[in-house]
Structure formats: structure tokens, C-alpha cells
Design a protein around this motif. Structure first.
Motif, PDB file in Angstrom:
ATOM      1  N   PRO A 176     -17.310  97.886  82.853  1.00 56.77           N
ATOM      2  CA  PRO A 176     -16.045  98.536  83.232  1.00 56.77           C
ATOM      3  C   PRO A 176     -15.419  99.304  82.067  1.00 56.77           C
ATOM      4  O   PRO A 176     -14.676 100.266  82.292  1.00 56.77           O
ATOM      5  CB  PRO A 176     -15.174  97.363  83.670  1.00 56.77           C
ATOM      6  CG  PRO A 176     -15.753  96.162  82.977  1.00 56.77           C
ATOM      7  CD  PRO A 176     -17.225  96.425  82.910  1.00 56.77           C
ATOM      8  N   LYS A 177     -15.718  98.908  80.840  1.00 53.75           N
ATOM      9  CA  LYS A 177     -15.184  99.641  79.686  1.00 53.75           C
ATOM     10  C   LYS A 177     -15.885 100.982  79.524  1.00 53.75           C
ATOM     11  O   LYS A 177     -15.255 101.986  79.193  1.00 53.75           O
ATOM     12  CB  LYS A 177     -15.360  98.803  78.420  1.00 53.75           C
ATOM     13  CG  LYS A 177     -14.554  97.498  78.419  1.00 53.75           C
ATOM     14  CD  LYS A 177     -14.792  96.710  77.136  1.00 53.75           C
ATOM     15  CE  LYS A 177     -13.989  95.415  77.141  1.00 53.75           C
ATOM     16  NZ  LYS A 177     -14.242  94.599  75.907  1.00 53.75           N
ATOM     17  N   ALA A 178     -17.201 100.995  79.746  1.00 50.34           N
ATOM     18  CA  ALA A 178     -17.945 102.242  79.598  1.00 50.34           C
ATOM     19  C   ALA A 178     -17.753 103.157  80.798  1.00 50.34           C
ATOM     20  O   ALA A 178     -17.939 104.367  80.699  1.00 50.34           O
ATOM     21  CB  ALA A 178     -19.428 101.944  79.408  1.00 50.34           C
ATOM     22  N   MET A 179     -17.381 102.605  81.957  1.00 51.76           N
ATOM     23  CA  MET A 179     -17.223 103.396  83.171  1.00 51.76           C
ATOM     24  C   MET A 179     -15.926 102.990  83.869  1.00 51.76           C
ATOM     25  O   MET A 179     -15.934 102.298  84.889  1.00 51.76           O
ATOM     26  CB  MET A 179     -18.431 103.187  84.093  1.00 51.76           C
ATOM     27  CG  MET A 179     -18.535 104.188  85.226  1.00 51.76           C
ATOM     28  SD  MET A 179     -20.069 103.952  86.183  1.00 51.76           S
ATOM     29  CE  MET A 179     -21.274 104.493  84.984  1.00 51.76           C
ATOM     30  N   PRO A 180     -14.776 103.394  83.314  1.00 51.00           N
ATOM     31  CA  PRO A 180     -13.488 102.974  83.874  1.00 51.00           C
ATOM     32  C   PRO A 180     -13.256 103.471  85.293  1.00 51.00           C
ATOM     33  O   PRO A 180     -12.519 102.836  86.056  1.00 51.00           O
ATOM     34  CB  PRO A 180     -12.467 103.566  82.894  1.00 51.00           C
ATOM     35  CG  PRO A 180     -13.198 104.658  82.181  1.00 51.00           C
ATOM     36  CD  PRO A 180     -14.624 104.212  82.098  1.00 51.00           C
ATOM     37  N   ALA A 181     -13.878 104.570  85.673  1.00 50.59           N
ATOM     38  CA  ALA A 181     -13.695 105.108  87.029  1.00 50.59           C
ATOM     39  C   ALA A 181     -14.816 104.651  87.955  1.00 50.59           C
ATOM     40  O   ALA A 181     -15.254 105.388  88.837  1.00 50.59           O
ATOM     41  CB  ALA A 181     -13.624 106.633  86.979  1.00 50.59           C
ATOM     42  N   HIS A 182     -15.272 103.450  87.763  1.00 50.60           N
ATOM     43  CA  HIS A 182     -16.444 102.977  88.496  1.00 50.60           C
ATOM     44  C   HIS A 182     -16.223 102.932  90.001  1.00 50.60           C
ATOM     45  O   HIS A 182     -17.156 103.044  90.778  1.00 50.60           O
ATOM     46  CB  HIS A 182     -16.855 101.585  88.005  1.00 50.60           C
ATOM     47  CG  HIS A 182     -15.753 100.572  88.037  1.00 50.60           C
ATOM     48  ND1 HIS A 182     -15.412  99.875  89.167  1.00 50.60           N
ATOM     49  CD2 HIS A 182     -14.899 100.160  87.058  1.00 50.60           C
ATOM     50  CE1 HIS A 182     -14.410  99.054  88.889  1.00 50.60           C
ATOM     51  NE2 HIS A 182     -14.078  99.205  87.624  1.00 50.60           N
ATOM     52  N   ALA A 183     -14.973 102.771  90.434  1.00 49.02           N
ATOM     53  CA  ALA A 183     -14.723 102.677  91.875  1.00 49.02           C
ATOM     54  C   ALA A 183     -15.038 103.974  92.601  1.00 49.02           C
ATOM     55  O   ALA A 183     -15.291 103.965  93.805  1.00 49.02           O
ATOM     56  CB  ALA A 183     -13.268 102.271  92.124  1.00 49.02           C
ATOM     57  N   GLN A 184     -15.017 105.105  91.876  1.00 48.86           N
ATOM     58  CA  GLN A 184     -15.258 106.402  92.512  1.00 48.86           C
ATOM     59  C   GLN A 184     -16.660 106.946  92.252  1.00 48.86           C
ATOM     60  O   GLN A 184     -16.971 108.099  92.573  1.00 48.86           O
ATOM     61  CB  GLN A 184     -14.237 107.443  92.006  1.00 48.86           C
ATOM     62  CG  GLN A 184     -12.813 107.229  92.497  1.00 48.86           C
ATOM     63  CD  GLN A 184     -12.098 106.124  91.747  1.00 48.86           C
ATOM     64  OE1 GLN A 184     -12.221 106.016  90.529  1.00 48.86           O
ATOM     65  NE2 GLN A 184     -11.354 105.291  92.474  1.00 48.86           N
ATOM     66  N   VAL A 185     -17.537 106.143  91.681  1.00 48.50           N
ATOM     67  CA  VAL A 185     -18.881 106.621  91.339  1.00 48.50           C
ATOM     68  C   VAL A 185     -19.700 106.846  92.601  1.00 48.50           C
ATOM     69  O   VAL A 185     -19.758 105.993  93.494  1.00 48.50           O
ATOM     70  CB  VAL A 185     -19.595 105.610  90.421  1.00 48.50           C
ATOM     71  CG1 VAL A 185     -21.061 105.988  90.230  1.00 48.50           C
ATOM     72  CG2 VAL A 185     -18.899 105.554  89.077  1.00 48.50           C
ATOM     73  N   SER A 186     -20.336 108.023  92.696  1.00 42.23           N
ATOM     74  CA  SER A 186     -21.224 108.341  93.812  1.00 42.23           C
ATOM     75  C   SER A 186     -22.672 108.107  93.394  1.00 42.23           C
ATOM     76  O   SER A 186     -22.970 107.879  92.214  1.00 42.23           O
ATOM     77  CB  SER A 186     -21.039 109.794  94.234  1.00 42.23           C
ATOM     78  OG  SER A 186     -21.505 110.657  93.198  1.00 42.23           O
ATOM     79  N   VAL A 187     -23.564 108.186  94.371  1.00 49.08           N
ATOM     80  CA  VAL A 187     -24.992 108.059  94.074  1.00 49.08           C
ATOM     81  C   VAL A 187     -25.426 109.147  93.108  1.00 49.08           C
ATOM     82  O   VAL A 187     -26.211 108.905  92.178  1.00 49.08           O
ATOM     83  CB  VAL A 187     -25.815 108.109  95.374  1.00 49.08           C
ATOM     84  CG1 VAL A 187     -27.306 108.167  95.069  1.00 49.08           C
ATOM     85  CG2 VAL A 187     -25.506 106.908  96.250  1.00 49.08           C
TER      86      VAL A 187
END
Length: 301
Positions: A176-187
Motif C-alpha cells: 500500500p505504500k508503493a501503490m497508494p491508489a491501489h483501489a483504482q488499479v485496472s488490469v
């Protein structure tokens, strides 16, 4: 032909084999804790039974005949196998409460070992030696010296009894630190990340992307591969890239907030199994461990 003639007594065979190996009745007697005359009489009795001269005698000197040399050579191998079988049987008796268990390394450290205290509490006289093994489709090639094995696969292994423990679901994880916007990540976003893998599953990412409708693996950013899934998990936590791992192996990290999942879990088609050769199924140590392991309510993987 009389079966007795084809199966001389062990005392006769031991006396002859030792005398032939040493080239001396005296040295054979010392090895067998007998008298020289006793060994000589037993060899003579064997020759009379077979109706074949096994030694040429010249005073106190003896020398194997051609037939005797061949017989001694064959007996030496047969007696070695008998001694080996006897030692193996004795070891089973002395290790009745000892189990040699091969386990996938990360499964052992993340799931099995934290629960072994309960097993020892229920079976205080037992001893389980845990060996880290990554075994392929042929269990006999990677775990032939083991009493049992916990592995992943189809469960179809000739010569083995296999108990399914749980199905395997793979999940994409990230820091989660490296990818704070993880909730919006697409394929498509995931395909642009550095994709970490394990050596034993080189096609895991291409299979996963194909299952979610993204084809063309040449566009994927394949990153470093690790021999152990535990190392991959640590690399993902460190923010090096994203990983595709069995969900059961990262439940603690997800619960503690060290990792987040990016998409819904995917069935891998494999399962985790306790497997063992059919001839081991009645080993007391294995019976105790099997009953304990199968009594554990495995979570939905």
C-alpha cells in the motif's frame, strides 16, 4: 528338486560367504565368533547339500573353485540386501513416533509451523522432522526418502495416497505504500507494474492476465523470480513490484496492512495435499499426524 537344497540354512551360507571372502576358515571363524573347525564343518555340509565343490584344499590353504567364486559373489550381494532390509525394519521400530515430512518452504513457515505446538501438545511423544522441499509432478523424484509430503498439485500421484487439504486461490498483492491508489488499479495498470514471480511457476502471470482478458504477454514487465514464495512476499512488501501468490500464504500480511489485494482471487486449479507412499499409510507417526492435520478446519483459501 528338494526346496531345502535350494535354500540352505543361513548358518551354512554365512560360514561359506565369510570363508570365501577371507580365503581362510580361521579368519571367517574369528568374524563369526565360531571355531575354525565349526566353519569348516559348515562349509563341508553346504558342499554336501549342493553336491558341488566350493573350495580347493591344499593343507591349510583354501581357494574358491570357479563355482564357489560365482556362488560367493551372488551370496555377498544377497546377504547385503538382507542386512539392509533388517536395519530398515529395526529403524521403523525405533522411529515409530518419528515422522520425516517434506513441506513447501513457505507453507511450512507461514501455516504449518505456527500450528505445530498444538500437535505436540496432543502427541507429546511424537517427533516431526520438517524438510523444505519444492517437488514437481513426480513425488518419487523429490521426496522418495520422506515418510510424507505436503505439496501442491493435482492430487493424482501413482503409488501415493493423497488427502486434499484446501484448494489454491491466487491473489495479486501490492504494497500500500508503493501503490497508494491501489483501489483504482485496472488490469492495464497492473500490466505496467514490475511483475515478480517464483521460479517454479514461470507462466503464472501470463496465465493470470489471459484469464482476465488481457492477451499478449510480450507487453508484460516481468521482473525478478524467486525460488521461495516467502522471498517474493518480502520483495512486494518492500515495494519492488507486485506479486501473484497463493492467498493462504499472505493472509497475515493482508490483515496487518502490509499488503493489499488488487483484484478478486483466482482459482489456480491446484490444491494443497498431504501425500505419502501407500506402504507408509500405517506408520504410527504418520497416522497421528494425518489425523491431527485433517481435523483442522482449513479456511477458504
Amino acid at each position: 528338486m528338494n526346496p531345502r537344497r535350494l535354500t540352505p540354512s543361513m548358518s551354512l551360507l554365512l560360514a561359506f560367504e565369510a570363508a570365501g571372502r577371507h580365503g581362510s576358515f580361521t579368519r571367517a571363524a574369528a568374524e563369526l565368533a565360531l571355531t575354525q573347525s565349526a566353519v569348516s564343518r559348515q562349509v563341508q555340509a553346504l558342499e554336501a547339500l549342493l553336491e558341488v565343490a566350493l573350495f580347493r584344499r591344499d593343507g591349510k590353504r583354501i581357494e574358491l573353485t570357479a563355482a564357489g567364486a560365482l556362488y560367493q559373489h551372488e551370496l555377498a550381494g544377497a546377504l547385503a540386501r538382507i542386512r539392509g532390509a533388517t536395519l530398515q525394519t529395526i529403524s521403523h521400530r525405533s522411529e515409530a513416533d518419528t515422522l520425516h515430512l517434506a513441506v513447501l518452504p513457505t507453507f511450512a513457515s507461514k501455516w504449518l509451523l505456527p500450528r505445530m505446538g498444538d500437535f505436540y501438545g496432543r502427541h507429546p511423544g511424537s517427533l516431526v522432522h520438517i524438510h523444505s522441499r519444492i517437488v514437481g509432478g513426480d513425488l518419487s523424484q523429490g521426496a522418495q526418502d520422506m515418510s510424507a509430503i505436503i505439496c501442491a498439485g493435482s492430487g493424482q500421484w501413482p503409488g501415493y495416497v493423497a488427502h486434499r487439504l484446501l484448494s489454491e486461490k491466487l491473489v495479486v498483492v501490492a504494497s500500500p505504500k508503493a501503490m497508494p491508489a491501489h483501489a483504482q488499479v485496472s488490469v492495464q495498470d497492473a500490466a505496467r507494474q514490475l511483475l515478480l514471480g517464483v521460479v517454479s511457476r514461470p507462466h503464472a502471470w501470463s496465465d493470470w492476465f489471459a484469464s482476465v482478458g488481457l492477451v499478449g504477454s510480450s507487453t508484460l514487465r516481468l521482473g525478478p523470480s524467486f525460488e521461495h514464495t516467502a522471498h517474493l512476499i518480502q520483495a512486494v512488501i518492500a515495494g519492488i513490484g507486485i506479486g501473484l501468490v497463493p492467498r493462504i500464504l499472505v493472509q497475515d500480511e493482508i490483515a496487518q496492512g502490509e499488503l493489499v489485494t488488487l483484484f478478486e482471487p483466482m482459482e489456480s486449479g491446484r490444491g494443497y495435499y498431504l501425500a505419502y507412499p501407500t506402504h507408509n499409510q500405517q506408520l504410527p507417526s504418520l497416522v497421528a499426524f494425518r489425523e491431527w492435520l485433517l481435523s483442522i478446519p482449513f479456511p477458504d483459501s
